[in-house]
Design a protein around this motif. Structure first.
Motif, PDB file in Angstrom:
ATOM      1  N   GLY A  14       0.786  -1.232   0.000  1.00 11.48           N
ATOM      2  CA  GLY A  14       0.000   0.000   0.000  1.00 11.48           C
ATOM      3  C   GLY A  14       0.817   1.280   0.000  1.00 11.48           C
ATOM      4  O   GLY A  14       0.258   2.368   0.007  1.00 11.48           O
ATOM      5  N   ILE A  15       2.127   1.175  -0.001  1.00 10.97           N
ATOM      6  CA  ILE A  15       2.995   2.350  -0.066  1.00 10.97           C
ATOM      7  C   ILE A  15       3.609   2.410  -1.463  1.00 10.97           C
ATOM      8  O   ILE A  15       4.049   1.396  -2.004  1.00 10.97           O
ATOM      9  CB  ILE A  15       4.125   2.285   0.992  1.00 10.97           C
ATOM     10  N   PHE A  16       3.625   3.586  -2.047  1.00  8.50           N
ATOM     11  CA  PHE A  16       4.175   3.783  -3.382  1.00  8.50           C
ATOM     12  C   PHE A  16       5.526   4.483  -3.267  1.00  8.50           C
ATOM     13  O   PHE A  16       5.604   5.619  -2.805  1.00  8.50           O
ATOM     14  CB  PHE A  16       3.206   4.603  -4.242  1.00  8.50           C
ATOM     15  N   TYR A  17       6.579   3.768  -3.641  1.00  6.76           N
ATOM     16  CA  TYR A  17       7.947   4.278  -3.597  1.00  6.76           C
ATOM     17  C   TYR A  17       8.278   4.823  -4.978  1.00  6.76           C
ATOM     18  O   TYR A  17       8.158   4.113  -5.972  1.00  6.76           O
ATOM     19  CB  TYR A  17       8.923   3.164  -3.216  1.00  6.76           C
ATOM     20  N   ALA A  18       8.697   6.086  -5.029  1.00  3.96           N
ATOM     21  CA  ALA A  18       8.974   6.726  -6.321  1.00  3.96           C
ATOM     22  C   ALA A  18      10.398   7.253  -6.338  1.00  3.96           C
ATOM     23  O   ALA A  18      10.892   7.780  -5.341  1.00  3.96           O
ATOM     24  CB  ALA A  18       7.990   7.866  -6.561  1.00  3.96           C
ATOM     25  N   LYS A  19      11.041   7.089  -7.491  1.00  8.18           N
ATOM     26  CA  LYS A  19      12.398   7.614  -7.652  1.00  8.18           C
ATOM     27  C   LYS A  19      12.606   8.012  -9.105  1.00  8.18           C
ATOM     28  O   LYS A  19      11.942   7.508 -10.011  1.00  8.18           O
ATOM     29  CB  LYS A  19      13.443   6.580  -7.238  1.00  8.18           C
ATOM     30  N   VAL A  20      13.532   8.950  -9.292  1.00  5.39           N
ATOM     31  CA  VAL A  20      13.992   9.319 -10.625  1.00  5.39           C
ATOM     32  C   VAL A  20      15.441   8.840 -10.673  1.00  5.39           C
ATOM     33  O   VAL A  20      16.326   9.471 -10.099  1.00  5.39           O
ATOM     34  CB  VAL A  20      13.886  10.839 -10.884  1.00  5.39           C
ATOM     35  N   PRO A  21      15.696   7.699 -11.321  1.00  3.55           N
ATOM     36  CA  PRO A  21      17.028   7.094 -11.285  1.00  3.55           C
ATOM     37  C   PRO A  21      18.144   7.986 -11.831  1.00  3.55           C
ATOM     38  O   PRO A  21      19.294   7.857 -11.402  1.00  3.55           O
ATOM     39  CB  PRO A  21      16.884   5.836 -12.142  1.00  3.55           C
ATOM     40  N   ASP A  22      17.813   8.897 -12.732  1.00  7.15           N
ATOM     41  CA  ASP A  22      18.835   9.752 -13.331  1.00  7.15           C
ATOM     42  C   ASP A  22      19.314  10.875 -12.408  1.00  7.15           C
ATOM     43  O   ASP A  22      20.345  11.486 -12.655  1.00  7.15           O
ATOM     44  CB  ASP A  22      18.321  10.382 -14.627  1.00  7.15           C
ATOM     45  N   ASP A  24      20.405  11.723  -8.636  1.00  6.22           N
ATOM     46  CA  ASP A  24      20.771  11.189  -7.319  1.00  6.22           C
ATOM     47  C   ASP A  24      19.941  11.840  -6.217  1.00  6.22           C
ATOM     48  O   ASP A  24      19.798  13.062  -6.165  1.00  6.22           O
ATOM     49  CB  ASP A  24      22.259  11.435  -7.035  1.00  6.22           C
ATOM     50  N   GLY A  25      19.394  11.013  -5.339  1.00  6.37           N
ATOM     51  CA  GLY A  25      18.653  11.498  -4.182  1.00  6.37           C
ATOM     52  C   GLY A  25      17.218  11.884  -4.463  1.00  6.37           C
ATOM     53  O   GLY A  25      16.521  12.340  -3.558  1.00  6.37           O
ATOM     54  N   CYS A  26      16.754  11.723  -5.676  1.00 13.70           N
ATOM     55  CA  CYS A  26      15.385  12.105  -6.015  1.00 13.70           C
ATOM     56  C   CYS A  26      14.461  10.919  -5.761  1.00 13.70           C
ATOM     57  O   CYS A  26      14.197  10.103  -6.650  1.00 13.70           O
ATOM     58  CB  CYS A  26      15.297  12.567  -7.474  1.00 13.70           C
ATOM     59  N   ILE A  27      14.004  10.815  -4.520  1.00 10.88           N
ATOM     60  CA  ILE A  27      13.138   9.712  -4.087  1.00 10.88           C
ATOM     61  C   ILE A  27      12.071  10.240  -3.138  1.00 10.88           C
ATOM     62  O   ILE A  27      12.260  11.266  -2.489  1.00 10.88           O
ATOM     63  CB  ILE A  27      13.949   8.587  -3.388  1.00 10.88           C
ATOM     64  N   THR A  28      10.972   9.538  -3.060  1.00 10.00           N
ATOM     65  CA  THR A  28       9.905   9.888  -2.128  1.00 10.00           C
ATOM     66  C   THR A  28       8.952   8.713  -2.004  1.00 10.00           C
ATOM     67  O   THR A  28       9.100   7.711  -2.711  1.00 10.00           O
ATOM     68  CB  THR A  28       9.159  11.157  -2.592  1.00 10.00           C
ATOM     69  N   THR A  29       7.997   8.823  -1.122  1.00  9.66           N
ATOM     70  CA  THR A  29       6.952   7.806  -0.984  1.00  9.66           C
ATOM     71  C   THR A  29       5.597   8.492  -0.886  1.00  9.66           C
ATOM     72  O   THR A  29       5.502   9.646  -0.472  1.00  9.66           O
ATOM     73  CB  THR A  29       7.138   6.934   0.278  1.00  9.66           C
ATOM     74  N   GLY A  30       4.567   7.752  -1.279  1.00 11.23           N
ATOM     75  CA  GLY A  30       3.205   8.259  -1.172  1.00 11.23           C
ATOM     76  C   GLY A  30       2.258   7.148  -0.767  1.00 11.23           C
ATOM     77  O   GLY A  30       2.576   5.965  -0.885  1.00 11.23           O
ATOM     78  N   ASN A  31       1.080   7.543  -0.310  1.00 12.10           N
ATOM     79  CA  ASN A  31       0.065   6.577   0.109  1.00 12.10           C
ATOM     80  C   ASN A  31      -0.849   6.154  -1.029  1.00 12.10           C
ATOM     81  O   ASN A  31      -1.676   5.262  -0.856  1.00 12.10           O
ATOM     82  CB  ASN A  31      -0.767   7.153   1.259  1.00 12.10           C
ATOM     83  N   SER A  32      -0.692   6.805  -2.184  1.00 16.34           N
ATOM     84  CA  SER A  32      -1.478   6.445  -3.364  1.00 16.34           C
ATOM     85  C   SER A  32      -0.622   6.783  -4.586  1.00 16.34           C
ATOM     86  O   SER A  32       0.362   7.527  -4.485  1.00 16.34           O
ATOM     87  CB  SER A  32      -2.789   7.236  -3.416  1.00 16.34           C
ATOM     88  N   LEU A  33      -1.004   6.257  -5.731  1.00 10.13           N
ATOM     89  CA  LEU A  33      -0.261   6.556  -6.954  1.00 10.13           C
ATOM     90  C   LEU A  33      -0.295   8.050  -7.290  1.00 10.13           C
ATOM     91  O   LEU A  33       0.756   8.640  -7.559  1.00 10.13           O
ATOM     92  CB  LEU A  33      -0.788   5.707  -8.121  1.00 10.13           C
ATOM     93  N   PRO A  34      -1.480   8.699  -7.249  1.00  8.00           N
ATOM     94  CA  PRO A  34      -1.483  10.139  -7.539  1.00  8.00           C
ATOM     95  C   PRO A  34      -0.608  10.944  -6.570  1.00  8.00           C
ATOM     96  O   PRO A  34       0.083  11.879  -6.983  1.00  8.00           O
ATOM     97  CB  PRO A  34      -2.957  10.544  -7.412  1.00  8.00           C
TER      98      PRO A  34
END
Length: 128
Positions: A14-22, A24-34
């Motif tokens: 139920g947790i959405f982990y998001a990152k921009v691989p290109d 460095d350090g651009c990561i976050t999490t959210g409780n929904s896809l939007p």
């Protein structure tokens, strides 16, 4: 500046982990896809502003086909506009003195023109 990078979003329990691989350090999490998309967009803008401020050229975006991911991952293009981001988040005013011809300043005053606002609008147009 306008940028477009691919974000990789992984859902787990139920947790959405998001990152921009290109970036460095651009990561976050959210409780929904939007929410994850919104947060990774904000994170990307923040990372890119930091790079711009340090005069570091960001890595060019990798083709989606070349980004490592699992079949369950969601890949999405994230657009960043660092000029717009700065305008929305960095609202501290800095005083600048500008010289105008007397006739121009007088006419602007008579017409109720806010020279500061006109200069800001013009600079935003030139910077975008």
């Amino acid at each position: 500046m306008l940028y477009a990078y691919t974000a990789v979003i992984t859902e787990s329990d139920g947790i959405f982990y998001a990152k921009v691989p290109d970036i460095d350090g651009c990561i976050t999490t959210g409780n929904s896809l939007p929410e994850a998309i919104s947060l990774i967009t904000d994170a990307l803008n923040l990372c890119l502003v930091g790079l711009e401020d340090e005069d570091i050229c960001p890595k060019p975006p990798t083709s989606q086909a070349d980004i490592p991911h699992t079949p369950d991952d969601i890949l999405t293009i994230i657009q960043a506009d660092t000029i717009l981001y700065r305008a929305r988040t960095d609202t501290k005013a800095v005083r600048k003195n500008v010289s105008l011809p007397a006739w121009m300043a007088g006419l602007a005053d008579k017409r109720g023109i806010n020279c500061s606002k006109v200069l800001q609008d013009a600079l935003l147009t030139v910077l975008s």
